[in-house]
Design a protein around this motif. Structure first.
Motif, PDB file in Angstrom:
ATOM      1  N   SER A 101      31.224 107.053 -62.904  1.00 10.68           N
ATOM      2  CA  SER A 101      29.936 107.746 -62.924  1.00 10.68           C
ATOM      3  C   SER A 101      30.166 109.245 -62.751  1.00 10.68           C
ATOM      4  O   SER A 101      30.954 109.670 -61.904  1.00 10.68           O
ATOM      5  CB  SER A 101      29.018 107.218 -61.820  1.00 10.68           C
ATOM      6  OG  SER A 101      29.644 107.345 -60.554  1.00 10.68           O
ATOM      7  N   GLU A 109      26.909 116.776 -71.551  1.00  6.45           N
ATOM      8  CA  GLU A 109      26.718 115.401 -72.000  1.00  6.45           C
ATOM      9  C   GLU A 109      26.545 115.364 -73.517  1.00  6.45           C
ATOM     10  O   GLU A 109      27.167 114.535 -74.208  1.00  6.45           O
ATOM     11  CB  GLU A 109      25.499 114.805 -71.306  1.00  6.45           C
ATOM     12  CG  GLU A 109      25.180 113.380 -71.702  1.00  6.45           C
ATOM     13  CD  GLU A 109      23.942 112.876 -70.975  1.00  6.45           C
ATOM     14  OE1 GLU A 109      24.078 111.999 -70.114  1.00  6.45           O
ATOM     15  OE2 GLU A 109      22.836 113.367 -71.303  1.00  6.45           O
ATOM     16  N   TYR A 110      25.719 116.248 -74.053  1.00  8.73           N
ATOM     17  CA  TYR A 110      25.442 116.294 -75.487  1.00  8.73           C
ATOM     18  C   TYR A 110      26.713 116.580 -76.281  1.00  8.73           C
ATOM     19  O   TYR A 110      26.973 115.953 -77.318  1.00  8.73           O
ATOM     20  CB  TYR A 110      24.390 117.367 -75.757  1.00  8.73           C
ATOM     21  CG  TYR A 110      24.101 117.651 -77.217  1.00  8.73           C
ATOM     22  CD1 TYR A 110      23.315 116.787 -77.973  1.00  8.73           C
ATOM     23  CD2 TYR A 110      24.602 118.799 -77.830  1.00  8.73           C
ATOM     24  CE1 TYR A 110      23.039 117.052 -79.305  1.00  8.73           C
ATOM     25  CE2 TYR A 110      24.338 119.074 -79.161  1.00  8.73           C
ATOM     26  CZ  TYR A 110      23.548 118.189 -79.893  1.00  8.73           C
ATOM     27  OH  TYR A 110      23.292 118.453 -81.209  1.00  8.73           O
ATOM     28  N   ALA A 113      29.891 113.607 -74.578  1.00  7.74           N
ATOM     29  CA  ALA A 113      29.744 112.158 -74.417  1.00  7.74           C
ATOM     30  C   ALA A 113      30.348 111.361 -75.570  1.00  7.74           C
ATOM     31  O   ALA A 113      31.001 110.330 -75.330  1.00  7.74           O
ATOM     32  CB  ALA A 113      28.265 111.787 -74.225  1.00  7.74           C
ATOM     33  N   PRO A 114      30.182 111.775 -76.842  1.00  8.09           N
ATOM     34  CA  PRO A 114      30.782 110.971 -77.918  1.00  8.09           C
ATOM     35  C   PRO A 114      32.297 110.829 -77.809  1.00  8.09           C
ATOM     36  O   PRO A 114      32.844 109.735 -77.955  1.00  8.09           O
ATOM     37  CB  PRO A 114      30.372 111.739 -79.184  1.00  8.09           C
ATOM     38  CG  PRO A 114      29.128 112.458 -78.803  1.00  8.09           C
ATOM     39  CD  PRO A 114      29.336 112.863 -77.367  1.00  8.09           C
ATOM     40  N   SER A 115      33.000 111.940 -77.548  1.00  5.27           N
ATOM     41  CA  SER A 115      34.461 111.865 -77.473  1.00  5.27           C
ATOM     42  C   SER A 115      34.914 111.130 -76.220  1.00  5.27           C
ATOM     43  O   SER A 115      35.902 110.384 -76.246  1.00  5.27           O
ATOM     44  CB  SER A 115      35.076 113.271 -77.525  1.00  5.27           C
ATOM     45  OG  SER A 115      34.620 114.064 -76.458  1.00  5.27           O
ATOM     46  N   TRP A 116      34.205 111.332 -75.097  1.00  2.00           N
ATOM     47  CA  TRP A 116      34.572 110.601 -73.884  1.00  2.00           C
ATOM     48  C   TRP A 116      34.395 109.098 -74.068  1.00  2.00           C
ATOM     49  O   TRP A 116      35.277 108.311 -73.735  1.00  2.00           O
ATOM     50  CB  TRP A 116      33.731 111.084 -72.706  1.00  2.00           C
ATOM     51  CG  TRP A 116      34.223 112.368 -72.110  1.00  2.00           C
ATOM     52  CD1 TRP A 116      35.502 112.861 -72.145  1.00  2.00           C
ATOM     53  CD2 TRP A 116      33.456 113.328 -71.385  1.00  2.00           C
ATOM     54  NE1 TRP A 116      35.575 114.061 -71.494  1.00  2.00           N
ATOM     55  CE2 TRP A 116      34.337 114.372 -71.014  1.00  2.00           C
ATOM     56  CE3 TRP A 116      32.115 113.410 -71.016  1.00  2.00           C
ATOM     57  CZ2 TRP A 116      33.919 115.476 -70.290  1.00  2.00           C
ATOM     58  CZ3 TRP A 116      31.694 114.514 -70.290  1.00  2.00           C
ATOM     59  CH2 TRP A 116      32.590 115.533 -69.938  1.00  2.00           C
ATOM     60  N   PHE A 117      33.231 108.707 -74.598  1.00  2.00           N
ATOM     61  CA  PHE A 117      32.994 107.277 -74.775  1.00  2.00           C
ATOM     62  C   PHE A 117      34.019 106.675 -75.732  1.00  2.00           C
ATOM     63  O   PHE A 117      34.544 105.581 -75.499  1.00  2.00           O
ATOM     64  CB  PHE A 117      31.586 107.012 -75.285  1.00  2.00           C
ATOM     65  CG  PHE A 117      31.359 105.549 -75.598  1.00  2.00           C
ATOM     66  CD1 PHE A 117      31.158 104.635 -74.573  1.00  2.00           C
ATOM     67  CD2 PHE A 117      31.391 105.093 -76.907  1.00  2.00           C
ATOM     68  CE1 PHE A 117      30.980 103.293 -74.847  1.00  2.00           C
ATOM     69  CE2 PHE A 117      31.216 103.752 -77.194  1.00  2.00           C
ATOM     70  CZ  PHE A 117      31.011 102.845 -76.154  1.00  2.00           C
ATOM     71  N   LEU A 129      30.850 103.527 -68.401  1.00  2.00           N
ATOM     72  CA  LEU A 129      30.737 104.958 -68.151  1.00  2.00           C
ATOM     73  C   LEU A 129      29.261 105.307 -68.011  1.00  2.00           C
ATOM     74  O   LEU A 129      28.459 104.998 -68.889  1.00  2.00           O
ATOM     75  CB  LEU A 129      31.358 105.717 -69.326  1.00  2.00           C
ATOM     76  CG  LEU A 129      31.486 107.242 -69.239  1.00  2.00           C
ATOM     77  CD1 LEU A 129      32.395 107.640 -68.092  1.00  2.00           C
ATOM     78  CD2 LEU A 129      32.035 107.784 -70.565  1.00  2.00           C
ATOM     79  N   LEU A 131      26.567 108.516 -67.141  1.00  2.00           N
ATOM     80  CA  LEU A 131      26.425 109.964 -67.020  1.00  2.00           C
ATOM     81  C   LEU A 131      25.052 110.297 -66.447  1.00  2.00           C
ATOM     82  O   LEU A 131      24.037 109.817 -66.943  1.00  2.00           O
ATOM     83  CB  LEU A 131      26.593 110.626 -68.391  1.00  2.00           C
ATOM     84  CG  LEU A 131      27.853 110.229 -69.179  1.00  2.00           C
ATOM     85  CD1 LEU A 131      27.932 111.006 -70.489  1.00  2.00           C
ATOM     86  CD2 LEU A 131      29.117 110.435 -68.353  1.00  2.00           C
ATOM     87  N   TYR A 132      25.041 111.139 -65.414  1.00  2.00           N
ATOM     88  CA  TYR A 132      23.812 111.484 -64.704  1.00  2.00           C
ATOM     89  C   TYR A 132      23.579 112.987 -64.770  1.00  2.00           C
ATOM     90  O   TYR A 132      24.521 113.766 -64.929  1.00  2.00           O
ATOM     91  CB  TYR A 132      23.909 111.055 -63.227  1.00  2.00           C
ATOM     92  CG  TYR A 132      24.034 109.576 -63.030  1.00  2.00           C
ATOM     93  CD1 TYR A 132      22.903 108.772 -62.920  1.00  2.00           C
ATOM     94  CD2 TYR A 132      25.287 108.968 -62.952  1.00  2.00           C
ATOM     95  CE1 TYR A 132      23.008 107.398 -62.731  1.00  2.00           C
ATOM     96  CE2 TYR A 132      25.401 107.595 -62.773  1.00  2.00           C
ATOM     97  CZ  TYR A 132      24.262 106.823 -62.664  1.00  2.00           C
ATOM     98  OH  TYR A 132      24.380 105.458 -62.488  1.00  2.00           O
ATOM     99  N   LEU A 308      39.288 112.362 -69.205  1.00  2.00           N
ATOM    100  CA  LEU A 308      38.234 113.368 -69.323  1.00  2.00           C
ATOM    101  C   LEU A 308      38.791 114.719 -69.738  1.00  2.00           C
ATOM    102  O   LEU A 308      38.172 115.429 -70.548  1.00  2.00           O
ATOM    103  CB  LEU A 308      37.474 113.472 -68.000  1.00  2.00           C
ATOM    104  CG  LEU A 308      36.653 112.249 -67.596  1.00  2.00           C
ATOM    105  CD1 LEU A 308      36.177 112.373 -66.150  1.00  2.00           C
ATOM    106  CD2 LEU A 308      35.455 112.071 -68.521  1.00  2.00           C
TER     107      LEU A 308
END
Length: 312
Positions: A101, A109-110, A113-117, A129, A131-132, A308
């Motif tokens: 988390s 995030e914008y 997030a795609p590359s991390w996921f 995963l 994200l907050y 990350l």
């Protein structure tokens, strides 16, 4: 040990944690590798023990009660600490069912997030995963309690109980519409201070450096780095909840804004924007990955930090 705790089957607690994460009976059963009737029976026992419904059924799944949310805040950190004692030093992401988390600004995030996921899903297909937003209350306390694994912040924390690592340098630019009637390729300080601007709604600082200070992210940076923050003025006419919405507003108006350069150069509005250098020097920022000292030797945590950083 209290009689109340001795009378409880502690095996119910991981089931409760999974129900809180999934908020769906059949999905929780799948994650736990249990039958749906078995999970349903465990929920009945939890309800009896805590004398609360814990979850209300809805068309979309299970809605936690206030009591369930209160319990989860107390139970989840304890479960995480127990998991740490059971983890092998030879952590294998391919077989891990762990949860990561992270609290972060929506722009990060914008953009990330795609590359991390993608990276997490390829190497650890069973991990989750979450994200907050970075303006959650008490980020530092959530990191201490294990309710968050990481925070990503532009300023970083200045406390002895946290570790941090630079993820990336972040360039800031002024953006305006391509057809702005006054701006063509550059902006003066006088124009920057007088032209109407979009910014973000004020939020409390997550950094002890600016503890008690409330402002937009750019104002937090100014407060931390500008020699005389009180002398810095802006003509704010619109405040939004996220950087992500700003380029669309700028592209269709005579407003200006300060945003991360990567955001201005990506997305459907980039062809309708000008990116102008800031009309002043000295304002530098970077993205920092922050975690609590207690997680420093956690093998899963170490692996997640590496992923990350590599995916930025």
């Amino acid at each position: 040990m209290s009689q109340n705790l001795r009378s409880m089957d502690l095996n119910l607690l991981p089931i409760f944690d999974c129900l809180m994460c999934e908020q769906h009976l059949s999905r929780a059963a799948e994650v736990l590798a249990m039958s749906q009737p078995a999970v349903s029976n465990a929920l009945k026992r939890l309800r009896l023990h805590y004398n609360d419904a814990l979850f209300i059924r809805s068309a979309k799944g299970l809605i936690p009660t206030a009591r369930a949310m209160e319990l989860h805040l107390q139970i989840q950190p304890a479960l995480q600490q127990l998991q740490l004692t059971q983890q092998s030093r030879d952590f294998d992401p391919k077989f891990s069912h762990g949860n990561i988390s992270i609290a972060m600004e929506p722009t990060v995030e914008y953009l990330m997030a795609p590359s991390w996921f993608s990276r997490f899903h390829q190497q650890a297909p069973n991990m989750r995963l979450a994200l907050y937003p970075e303006h959650l209350d008490n980020i530092a306390e959530r990191l201490r309690r294990g309710q968050l694994d990481f925070a990503i912040d532009y300023l970083g924390f200045d406390e002895q109980y946290f570790q941090q690592q630079r993820l990336a340098d972040e360039a800031l630019v002024v953006i305006c519409a391509k057809q702005h009637h006054l701006l063509k390729g550059s902006i003066s300080l006088a124009q920057f201070e007088s032209l109407p601007q979009v910014t973000l709604v004020p939020r409390p600082s997550t950094s002890p450096v600016n503890s008690g200070f409330s402002g937009s992210p750019i104002e937090h940076l100014i407060a931390a780095q500008w020699p005389n923050p009180a002398s810095f003025t802006r003509n704010i006419v619109l405040s939004l909840s996220s950087f992500v919405a700003i380029p669309a507003v700028i592209a269709q108006s005579e407003l200006i804004a300060v945003v991360p350069k990567r955001l201005a150069e990506q997305g459907p509005w980039q062809q309708q924007l000008q990116c102008l250098p800031l009309p002043f020097a000295g304002l530098k920022t970077q993205l920092n990955l922050i975690w609590h000292n207690s997680r420093e030797q956690d093998p899963m945590h170490q692996w997640a930090r590496e992923q990350l950083c590599l995916a930025v």
